[in-house]
Design an enzyme around this catalytic site. Structure first.
Site, mmCIF file in Angstrom:
data_model
loop_
_atom_site.group_PDB
_atom_site.id
_atom_site.type_symbol
_atom_site.label_atom_id
_atom_site.label_comp_id
_atom_site.label_asym_id
_atom_site.label_seq_id
_atom_site.Cartn_x
_atom_site.Cartn_y
_atom_site.Cartn_z
ATOM 1 N N CYS A 1 3.919 -1.589 4.752
ATOM 2 C CA CYS A 1 4.989 -0.599 4.951
ATOM 3 C C CYS A 1 4.648 0.597 4.079
ATOM 4 O O CYS A 1 4.405 0.423 2.880
ATOM 5 C CB CYS A 1 6.337 -1.131 4.489
ATOM 6 S SG CYS A 1 6.944 -2.545 5.350
ATOM 7 N N CYS A 2 4.660 1.775 4.644
ATOM 8 C CA CYS A 2 4.463 2.986 3.847
ATOM 9 C C CYS A 2 5.544 3.040 2.779
ATOM 10 O O CYS A 2 6.739 2.954 3.083
ATOM 11 C CB CYS A 2 4.547 4.209 4.752
ATOM 12 S SG CYS A 2 4.619 5.769 3.848
#
Length: 138
Positions: free
Chosen positions: A83-84
């Site tokens: 996940c960024c």
């Protein structure tokens, strides 16, 4: 006729489950690719796509549980998923480390997803034969 060579894919998902088809389409592609002998090197969630990693998603019993289906696929095929960090923090998704860092009461990022920066993504795209984007735009 010789069999086609196996390809390595990196996938980017930018659409949230239940508001776009991006996670569903990406999962269908990933399953088909693996079934044909290809490899998914990494899945990267960006923008609203990070909602796919939430432990708090509770779809009605008559709807598909896309986050659970993705978690099962990733675990079964040992695919790393990131996940960024900027996207996750903006949308209230925290892993254990970020929850401590920001003094929040709980974490809500499901394993095997991890919260990390773009370095993971750059590494995956440099190693993959192809990078595919599954956008959440309508």
């Amino acid at each position: 006729m010789p069999a086609p060579e196996a390809a390595r894919f990196a996938l980017v998902i930018t659409g949230a489950p239940y508001t776009s088809q991006a996670p569903q389409t990406a999962l269908q592609f990933a399953r088909a690719a693996v079934a044909q002998g290809h490899t998914i090197d990494r899945v990267f969630l960006y923008g609203d796509g990070v909602h796919l990693a939430s432990t708090l998603t509770c779809p009605p019993s008559d709807e598909a549980d896309w986050p659970a289906q993705w978690q099962a696929f990733l675990k079964t095929h040992a695919v790393p998923a990131t996940c960024c960090i900027a996207s996750a923090l903006r949308r209230g998704l925290l892993d254990e480390g970020e929850a401590r860092r920001y003094e929040k009461a709980a974490a809500n990022v499901a394993a095997p997803f991890v919260v990390a920066g773009l370095g993971d993504w750059l590494e995956a795209t440099s190693q993959a034969d192809r990078t595919l984007y599954f956008n959440g735009s309508h």
